[in-house]
Design an enzyme around this catalytic site. Structure first.
Site, PDB file in Angstrom:
ATOM      1  N   TYR A  52      39.443  30.243  55.450  1.00 17.26           N
ATOM      2  CA  TYR A  52      40.277  31.376  55.024  1.00 17.26           C
ATOM      3  C   TYR A  52      41.572  31.491  55.831  1.00 17.26           C
ATOM      4  CZ  TYR A  52      36.822  33.333  51.776  1.00 17.26           C
ATOM      5  OH  TYR A  52      35.982  33.544  50.703  1.00 17.26           O
ATOM      6  N   PHE A  60      42.336  42.247  56.552  1.00 21.25           N
ATOM      7  CA  PHE A  60      40.902  42.095  56.283  1.00 21.25           C
ATOM      8  C   PHE A  60      40.316  40.787  56.808  1.00 21.25           C
ATOM      9  CE2 PHE A  60      43.169  40.705  52.375  1.00 21.25           C
ATOM     10  CZ  PHE A  60      42.683  39.417  52.236  1.00 21.25           C
ATOM     11  N   ARG A  88      37.517  31.422  37.409  1.00 22.43           N
ATOM     12  CA  ARG A  88      38.104  32.721  37.794  1.00 22.43           C
ATOM     13  C   ARG A  88      37.782  33.786  36.736  1.00 22.43           C
ATOM     14  NH1 ARG A  88      40.254  33.253  43.056  1.00 22.43           N
ATOM     15  NH2 ARG A  88      41.305  35.059  42.167  1.00 22.43           N
ATOM     16  N   THR A  94      39.013  40.390  41.972  1.00 18.93           N
ATOM     17  CA  THR A  94      38.575  40.434  43.375  1.00 18.93           C
ATOM     18  C   THR A  94      37.768  41.689  43.667  1.00 18.93           C
ATOM     19  OG1 THR A  94      40.601  39.235  43.946  1.00 18.93           O
ATOM     20  CG2 THR A  94      39.395  40.299  45.752  1.00 18.93           C
ATOM     21  N   ARG A 105      31.380  39.234  39.461  1.00 17.44           N
ATOM     22  CA  ARG A 105      31.681  40.261  40.466  1.00 17.44           C
ATOM     23  C   ARG A 105      31.300  41.652  39.961  1.00 17.44           C
ATOM     24  NH1 ARG A 105      37.235  37.462  42.765  1.00 17.44           N
ATOM     25  NH2 ARG A 105      36.303  36.573  44.649  1.00 17.44           N
ATOM     26  N   GLU A 129      39.868  22.601  48.892  1.00 14.87           N
ATOM     27  CA  GLU A 129      38.612  23.320  49.165  1.00 14.87           C
ATOM     28  C   GLU A 129      37.383  22.448  48.879  1.00 14.87           C
ATOM     29  OE1 GLU A 129      38.915  27.017  46.993  1.00 14.87           O
ATOM     30  OE2 GLU A 129      40.403  27.807  48.395  1.00 14.87           O
TER      31      GLU A 129
HETATM   32  P1  IDP Z   1      39.962  36.114  45.578  1.00 16.87           P
HETATM   33  O1  IDP Z   1      38.646  35.796  46.268  1.00 16.87           O
HETATM   34  O2  IDP Z   1      39.756  36.903  44.318  1.00 16.87           O
HETATM   35  O3  IDP Z   1      40.809  34.882  45.366  1.00 16.87           O
HETATM   36  P2  IDP Z   1      41.726  36.768  47.808  1.00 16.87           P
HETATM   37  O4  IDP Z   1      42.898  37.678  47.711  1.00 16.87           O
HETATM   38  O5  IDP Z   1      41.988  35.307  47.913  1.00 16.87           O
HETATM   39  O6  IDP Z   1      40.768  37.086  46.551  1.00 16.87           O
HETATM   40  O7  IDP Z   1      40.856  37.257  49.051  1.00 16.87           O
HETATM   41  C1  IDP Z   1      39.840  36.436  49.586  1.00 16.87           C
HETATM   42  C2  IDP Z   1      38.626  37.289  49.863  1.00 16.87           C
HETATM   43  O8  IDP Z   1      38.951  38.255  50.877  1.00 16.87           O
HETATM   44  C3  IDP Z   1      38.147  38.167  48.700  1.00 16.87           C
HETATM   45  O9  IDP Z   1      37.320  37.455  47.789  1.00 16.87           O
HETATM   46  C4  IDP Z   1      37.398  39.252  49.409  1.00 16.87           C
HETATM   47  O10 IDP Z   1      36.104  38.827  49.851  1.00 16.87           O
HETATM   48  C5  IDP Z   1      38.289  39.473  50.638  1.00 16.87           C
HETATM   49  N1  IDP Z   1      39.301  40.513  50.412  1.00 16.87           N
HETATM   50  C6  IDP Z   1      40.413  40.439  49.631  1.00 16.87           C
HETATM   51  N2  IDP Z   1      41.118  41.574  49.673  1.00 16.87           N
HETATM   52  C7  IDP Z   1      40.455  42.401  50.500  1.00 16.87           C
HETATM   53  C8  IDP Z   1      40.701  43.735  50.961  1.00 16.87           C
HETATM   54  O11 IDP Z   1      41.672  44.388  50.595  1.00 16.87           O
HETATM   55  N3  IDP Z   1      39.768  44.262  51.828  1.00 16.87           N
HETATM   56  C9  IDP Z   1      38.663  43.558  52.236  1.00 16.87           C
HETATM   57  N4  IDP Z   1      38.417  42.299  51.844  1.00 16.87           N
HETATM   58  C10 IDP Z   1      39.298  41.723  50.986  1.00 16.87           C
HETATM   59 MG    MG Z   2      41.621  33.618  46.787  1.00 19.56          MG
END
Ligand code: IDP
Ligand code: MG
Length: 140
Positions: A52, A60, A88, A94, A105, A129
């Site tokens: 990550y 976060f 997706r 998300t 989800r 990845e």
């Molecule tokens: P994605 O998994 O839908 O691609 P990303 O923005 O890439 O979303 O974020 C990676 C992961 O980080 C998310 O799947 C989630 O577990 C966590 N995450 C994303 N945004 C937040 C937030 O605002 N608060 C807490 N955790 C977050």
């Molecule tokens: Mg992502």
């Protein structure tokens, strides 16, 4: 002509703890995505930080790393036409509260962090990845 595409899926610790990993893998198969590789593993903190790293500056990040290392996960390579986008769509947004009904989800996520699954967001990142988790010898 069908151009198969690969994507990385992770079944996150919350979903594994709930005992829904099999349901999630079955969903991918029923949607026509082929499982090219699959393993259960427990990420170290260093591995989760590296995976990550793109989010290292986000507020976060530390919480996400702690969550992703709290228990085992499954990593999968999925294959199919447009697999990155298809996955997706199957995952949903998300934030599970905003994810479309029936998406993984919406079904299995508990919140914006504990959202059950990861999926690559582009073919370029899918390549990075899948190579992070799997060698060529693990792909069939
Ligand atoms: P994605 O998994 O839908 O691609 P990303 O923005 O890439 O979303 O974020 C990676 C992961 O980080 C998310 O799947 C989630 O577990 C966590 N995450 C994303 N945004 C937040 C937030 O605002 N608060 C807490 N955790 C977050
Ligand atoms: Mg992502």
């Amino acid at each position: 002509m069908i151009l198969p595409e690969l994507t990385l899926s992770l079944i996150k610790p919350d979903a594994v703890q709930k005992g829904v990993a099999g349901q999630i893998i079955g969903r991918f198969e029923s949607e026509g995505l082929r499982v090219v590789a699959c393993k259960k593993l427990w990420l170290t903190t260093a591995q989760a930080r590296a995976f990550y790293a793109v989010h290292a500056q986000r507020p976060f990040y530390e919480g996400l790393v702690a969550f992703m290392t709290e228990g085992p996960i499954y990593a999968l390579i999925l294959e199919g036409e447009g697999a990155v986008l298809r996955n997706r769509e199957i995952m949903g947004a998300t934030d599970p509260a905003k994810a479309a009904p029936g998406t993984l989800r919406a079904l299995f996520g508990d919140g914006i962090e504990r959202n059950a699954v990861h999926g690559s967001d582009s073919p370029e990142n899918a390549r990075i990845e899948t190579d992070f988790f799997f060698s060529q010898l693990e792909r069939f």
